[in-house]
Design a protein around this motif. Structure first.
Motif, PDB file in Angstrom:
ATOM      1  N   ALA A   2       0.850  -1.196   0.000  1.00 45.94           N
ATOM      2  CA  ALA A   2       0.000   0.000   0.000  1.00 45.94           C
ATOM      3  C   ALA A   2       0.877   1.235   0.000  1.00 45.94           C
ATOM      4  CB  ALA A   2      -0.927   0.015   1.213  1.00 45.94           C
ATOM      5  N   GLU A   3       0.370   2.281  -0.641  1.00 49.90           N
ATOM      6  CA  GLU A   3       1.125   3.523  -0.727  1.00 49.90           C
ATOM      7  C   GLU A   3       0.148   4.692  -0.693  1.00 49.90           C
ATOM      8  OE1 GLU A   3       4.131   5.338  -4.036  1.00 49.90           O
ATOM      9  OE2 GLU A   3       4.596   3.329  -3.265  1.00 49.90           O
ATOM     10  N   GLN A   4       0.324   5.575   0.281  1.00 51.04           N
ATOM     11  CA  GLN A   4      -0.511   6.758   0.410  1.00 51.04           C
ATOM     12  C   GLN A   4       0.382   7.996   0.287  1.00 51.04           C
ATOM     13  OE1 GLN A   4      -4.102   7.153   1.014  1.00 51.04           O
ATOM     14  NE2 GLN A   4      -3.872   5.145   0.046  1.00 51.04           N
ATOM     15  N   ALA A   5       0.008   8.913  -0.601  1.00 50.02           N
ATOM     16  CA  ALA A   5       0.835  10.093  -0.869  1.00 50.02           C
ATOM     17  C   ALA A   5      -0.027  11.353  -0.875  1.00 50.02           C
ATOM     18  CB  ALA A   5       1.564   9.925  -2.196  1.00 50.02           C
ATOM     19  N   PRO A   6      -0.445  11.818   0.286  1.00 47.89           N
ATOM     20  CA  PRO A   6      -1.263  13.037   0.344  1.00 47.89           C
ATOM     21  C   PRO A   6      -0.434  14.276   0.022  1.00 47.89           C
ATOM     22  CG  PRO A   6      -0.658  12.332   2.545  1.00 47.89           C
ATOM     23  CD  PRO A   6      -0.190  11.248   1.618  1.00 47.89           C
ATOM     24  N   PRO A   7      -1.063  15.343  -0.453  1.00 51.11           N
ATOM     25  CA  PRO A   7      -0.331  16.595  -0.688  1.00 51.11           C
ATOM     26  C   PRO A   7       0.237  17.135   0.625  1.00 51.11           C
ATOM     27  CG  PRO A   7      -2.510  16.646  -1.712  1.00 51.11           C
ATOM     28  CD  PRO A   7      -2.478  15.448  -0.821  1.00 51.11           C
ATOM     29  N   LEU A   8       1.377  17.787   0.552  1.00 54.86           N
ATOM     30  CA  LEU A   8       2.016  18.362   1.734  1.00 54.86           C
ATOM     31  C   LEU A   8       1.071  19.335   2.438  1.00 54.86           C
ATOM     32  CD1 LEU A   8       4.569  18.842   3.488  1.00 54.86           C
ATOM     33  CD2 LEU A   8       5.189  20.660   1.881  1.00 54.86           C
ATOM     34  N   GLY A   9       0.856  19.096   3.733  1.00 54.95           N
ATOM     35  CA  GLY A   9       0.027  19.989   4.532  1.00 54.95           C
ATOM     36  C   GLY A   9      -1.461  19.819   4.341  1.00 54.95           C
ATOM     37  N   LYS A  10      -1.879  18.795   3.587  1.00 59.84           N
ATOM     38  CA  LYS A  10      -3.310  18.606   3.317  1.00 59.84           C
ATOM     39  C   LYS A  10      -3.725  17.164   3.570  1.00 59.84           C
ATOM     40  CE  LYS A  10      -3.386  22.317  -0.111  1.00 59.84           C
ATOM     41  NZ  LYS A  10      -3.662  22.675  -1.532  1.00 59.84           N
ATOM     42  N   LEU A  11      -3.225  16.588   4.642  1.00 60.26           N
ATOM     43  CA  LEU A  11      -3.485  15.191   4.962  1.00 60.26           C
ATOM     44  C   LEU A  11      -4.924  14.983   5.416  1.00 60.26           C
ATOM     45  CD1 LEU A  11      -2.337  12.287   5.591  1.00 60.26           C
ATOM     46  CD2 LEU A  11      -2.021  13.119   7.927  1.00 60.26           C
ATOM     47  N   ASP A  12      -5.632  14.068   4.758  1.00 67.02           N
ATOM     48  CA  ASP A  12      -6.923  13.570   5.238  1.00 67.02           C
ATOM     49  C   ASP A  12      -6.608  12.336   6.068  1.00 67.02           C
ATOM     50  OD1 ASP A  12      -9.403  12.456   5.690  1.00 67.02           O
ATOM     51  OD2 ASP A  12     -10.116  12.697   3.630  1.00 67.02           O
ATOM     52  N   ALA A  13      -6.363  12.555   7.351  1.00 69.86           N
ATOM     53  CA  ALA A  13      -5.807  11.497   8.197  1.00 69.86           C
ATOM     54  C   ALA A  13      -6.703  10.270   8.272  1.00 69.86           C
ATOM     55  CB  ALA A  13      -5.538  12.046   9.593  1.00 69.86           C
ATOM     56  N   GLY A  14      -8.006  10.472   8.372  1.00 69.05           N
ATOM     57  CA  GLY A  14      -8.908   9.337   8.476  1.00 69.05           C
ATOM     58  C   GLY A  14      -8.843   8.430   7.264  1.00 69.05           C
ATOM     59  N   ALA A  15      -8.896   9.031   6.088  1.00 61.97           N
ATOM     60  CA  ALA A  15      -8.876   8.249   4.863  1.00 61.97           C
ATOM     61  C   ALA A  15      -7.538   7.535   4.673  1.00 61.97           C
ATOM     62  CB  ALA A  15      -9.163   9.152   3.667  1.00 61.97           C
ATOM     63  N   VAL A  16      -6.441   8.230   4.984  1.00 64.36           N
ATOM     64  CA  VAL A  16      -5.112   7.640   4.807  1.00 64.36           C
ATOM     65  C   VAL A  16      -4.902   6.473   5.771  1.00 64.36           C
ATOM     66  CG1 VAL A  16      -2.642   8.059   5.152  1.00 64.36           C
ATOM     67  CG2 VAL A  16      -4.001   9.683   3.834  1.00 64.36           C
ATOM     68  N   VAL A  17      -5.253   6.673   7.031  1.00 63.70           N
ATOM     69  CA  VAL A  17      -5.069   5.610   8.025  1.00 63.70           C
ATOM     70  C   VAL A  17      -5.931   4.398   7.688  1.00 63.70           C
ATOM     71  CG1 VAL A  17      -5.517   4.992  10.439  1.00 63.70           C
ATOM     72  CG2 VAL A  17      -4.302   7.114   9.888  1.00 63.70           C
ATOM     73  N   GLN A  18      -7.153   4.626   7.252  1.00 66.60           N
ATOM     74  CA  GLN A  18      -8.036   3.508   6.912  1.00 66.60           C
ATOM     75  C   GLN A  18      -7.503   2.731   5.719  1.00 66.60           C
ATOM     76  OE1 GLN A  18     -10.823   2.568   8.801  1.00 66.60           O
ATOM     77  NE2 GLN A  18     -10.390   0.724   7.570  1.00 66.60           N
ATOM     78  N   ALA A  19      -6.980   3.451   4.715  1.00 67.95           N
ATOM     79  CA  ALA A  19      -6.428   2.777   3.536  1.00 67.95           C
ATOM     80  C   ALA A  19      -5.226   1.915   3.907  1.00 67.95           C
ATOM     81  CB  ALA A  19      -6.040   3.810   2.490  1.00 67.95           C
ATOM     82  N   LEU A  20      -4.387   2.420   4.797  1.00 66.82           N
ATOM     83  CA  LEU A  20      -3.230   1.637   5.235  1.00 66.82           C
ATOM     84  C   LEU A  20      -3.671   0.416   6.039  1.00 66.82           C
ATOM     85  CD1 LEU A  20      -0.781   4.505   6.310  1.00 66.82           C
ATOM     86  CD2 LEU A  20      -0.714   3.157   4.208  1.00 66.82           C
ATOM     87  N   ALA A  21      -4.641   0.596   6.915  1.00 72.75           N
ATOM     88  CA  ALA A  21      -5.131  -0.523   7.728  1.00 72.75           C
ATOM     89  C   ALA A  21      -5.760  -1.606   6.854  1.00 72.75           C
ATOM     90  CB  ALA A  21      -6.134  -0.008   8.753  1.00 72.75           C
ATOM     91  N   ASP A  22      -6.495  -1.193   5.827  1.00 73.37           N
ATOM     92  CA  ASP A  22      -7.147  -2.163   4.940  1.00 73.37           C
ATOM     93  C   ASP A  22      -6.147  -3.044   4.210  1.00 73.37           C
ATOM     94  OD1 ASP A  22      -9.597  -1.156   5.665  1.00 73.37           O
ATOM     95  OD2 ASP A  22      -9.869   0.073   3.867  1.00 73.37           O
ATOM     96  N   ALA A  23      -4.951  -2.533   3.994  1.00 73.99           N
ATOM     97  CA  ALA A  23      -3.922  -3.312   3.292  1.00 73.99           C
ATOM     98  C   ALA A  23      -3.285  -4.372   4.178  1.00 73.99           C
ATOM     99  CB  ALA A  23      -2.848  -2.384   2.744  1.00 73.99           C
ATOM    100  N   LYS A  24      -3.525  -4.292   5.486  1.00 70.39           N
ATOM    101  CA  LYS A  24      -2.989  -5.260   6.457  1.00 70.39           C
ATOM    102  C   LYS A  24      -1.467  -5.464   6.314  1.00 70.39           C
ATOM    103  CE  LYS A  24      -7.281  -7.845   7.130  1.00 70.39           C
ATOM    104  NZ  LYS A  24      -8.129  -6.778   6.545  1.00 70.39           N
ATOM    105  N   PRO A  25      -0.706  -4.382   6.379  1.00 69.83           N
ATOM    106  CA  PRO A  25       0.755  -4.522   6.259  1.00 69.83           C
ATOM    107  C   PRO A  25       1.360  -5.087   7.544  1.00 69.83           C
ATOM    108  CG  PRO A  25       0.207  -2.264   6.800  1.00 69.83           C
ATOM    109  CD  PRO A  25      -1.107  -2.978   6.612  1.00 69.83           C
ATOM    110  N   ASP A  26       2.562  -5.623   7.420  1.00 70.43           N
ATOM    111  CA  ASP A  26       3.305  -6.074   8.598  1.00 70.43           C
ATOM    112  C   ASP A  26       4.050  -4.911   9.246  1.00 70.43           C
ATOM    113  OD1 ASP A  26       2.583  -8.746   8.040  1.00 70.43           O
ATOM    114  OD2 ASP A  26       4.254  -8.930   6.626  1.00 70.43           O
TER     115      ASP A  26
END
Length: 402
Positions: free
Chosen positions: A199-223
């Motif tokens: 998984a790879e999340q690349a939000p624009p600098l200073g414009k992080l949608d934290a909820g969406a980014v964290v959920q996307a990372l969690a859904d990928a179930k990384p180690d």
């Protein structure tokens, strides 16, 4: 003119010559510094204090080549176009002798390009993209801080020890973040060929949608997770990640998150056990650092941040370069900086002739919540000279960019 006339005017002529020489000796070297002070105050406030301390110490000791140092500071609005405009104003209107500064990688690259076009010496203190000294390096640009390749190389051995196969990555989508991720992926793949980036999340600098980014990372179930976010984006990411349990039973490897600029903001939300690069000022007992720490605390009644070290070491570097060159002429400064040795709070460093990158290192350790305050523990210093690409790699990357 008769002999009698010459003898009468000789003292006046001598006084004029002596006065001119004295004025030159008692003049100043103007250091033009441009940076994103309004956009990145956590780092650049202490950075400015570090510069001021170095200038005061150097001037108190007699200056450089008989001249005092003078800082001329300008804000670049965290914008590459504005950075070039400000650089031009510093050079043409303020008549600065040495051009320094920039924080964000894209502004640093813009000023480096300006330096190359105008054939002006430029000392970049902070921008971390590898393009500043390697893929896009030029004859007139030097850099103090270890870049993304070097800091990734310091972290990858620790990441490989984890033996985690599935990695997720989050980074700000601009030059610094892209450079850091490219270096980490390349080096970890070399150390652990079976690694997967799921998984790879690349939000624009200073414009992080934290909820969406964290959920996307969690859904990928990384180690494990590699993070390159910083400043306000990092705080939002950690807060949301803690709330949603993203970091539970997952190791995070994180670039620059151990710097007090960012740990201080996290306070009691500081996560446990992240592997980071940073600056544990409270635990460094080398003579060089103790002398710097004592002087900084006495001057500002505050503890230093990493920005303080960078600003201080940058002015020390400029002063040593001026001393060795005997002049502020750009070509002479370039020649002087190739192989230049400088004493810093992290010990003696040098600027490599082949790529203009300094050997300043970084501390690698783990984050710890110490009674509601973020600190680094289990840390050790990594000498930048041990984490740079080979001469052959440097030549290839710089040649390919031309």
């Amino acid at each position: 003119m008769t002999m009698h006339g010459w003898l009468r005017w000789a003292p006046v002529a001598l006084a004029v010559v002596t006065g001119a020489a004295l004025a030159q000796t008692q003049g100043v070297y103007k250091i033009g510094e441009l940076n994103s002070y309004k956009a990145q105050p956590a780092f650049l406030g202490p950075y400015k204090k570090g510069m001021e301390l170095a200038v005061e110490q150097i001037n108190a000791a007699g200056g450089v080549n008989g001249r005092k140092l003078e800082l001329v500071v300008r804000d670049d609005n965290a914008n590459p176009g504005d950075a070039v405009r400000v650089a031009e104003e510093l050079v043409t209107r303020e008549k600065v002798d040495v051009l320094t500064g920039t924080f964000l990688s894209h502004t640093g690259m813009a000023v480096a390009d300006y330096a190359q076009q105008k054939k002006r010496f430029f000392l970049a203190g902070e921008p971390l993209t590898d393009k500043l000294t390697w893929q896009g390096g030029n004859a007139y640009t030097f850099r103090l801080r270890p870049g993304t390749y070097m800091q990734a190389a310091m972290l990858v051995p620790e990441a490989a020890k984890l033996d985690k196969k599935r990695w997720a990555i989050v980074y700000p989508n601009y030059e610094y973040g892209q450079s850091a991720v490219n270096a980490f992926k390349t080096l970890l793949k070399q150390a652990q060929p079976d690694v997967e980036f799921v998984a790879e999340q690349a939000p624009p600098l200073g414009k992080l949608d934290a909820g969406a980014v964290v959920q996307a990372l969690a859904d990928a179930k990384p180690d494990a997770i590699f993070n390159v976010l910083f400043a306000a984006d990092l705080t939002k990411f950690v807060r949301e990640g803690n709330t949603r349990g993203l970091f539970k039973d997952r190791t995070v490897v994180s670039l620059i998150s151990g710097e007090p600029e960012y740990l201080d903001a996290l306070k009691d939300e500081t996560p446990e056990g992240w592997i980071v690069t940073g600056y544990p000022w409270y635990g460094i007992d080398t003579p060089e650092h103790q002398a710097f720490l004592k002087a900084y605390q006495a001057r500002f009644k505050d503890y230093p941040r990493l920005g303080s070290v960078v600003g201080y070491a940058m002015i020390r570097s400029a002063a040593e370069g001026l001393k060795k060159a005997g002049s502020a002429d750009s070509d002479k400064m370039v020649a002087a900086f190739r192989g230049l040795e400088v004493d810093t709070p992290f010990g003696r460093i040098h600027y490599r002739a082949q790529d203009h990158q300094s050997t300043l290192g970084a501390y690698v350790g783990k984050t710890h919540n110490d009674g509601g305050k973020g600190v680094m523990v289990d840390f050790s210093y990594r000498d930048g000279a041990d984490f740079q690409p080979s001469d052959a790699q440097v030549r290839a990357s710089r040649t390919a960019a031309q």
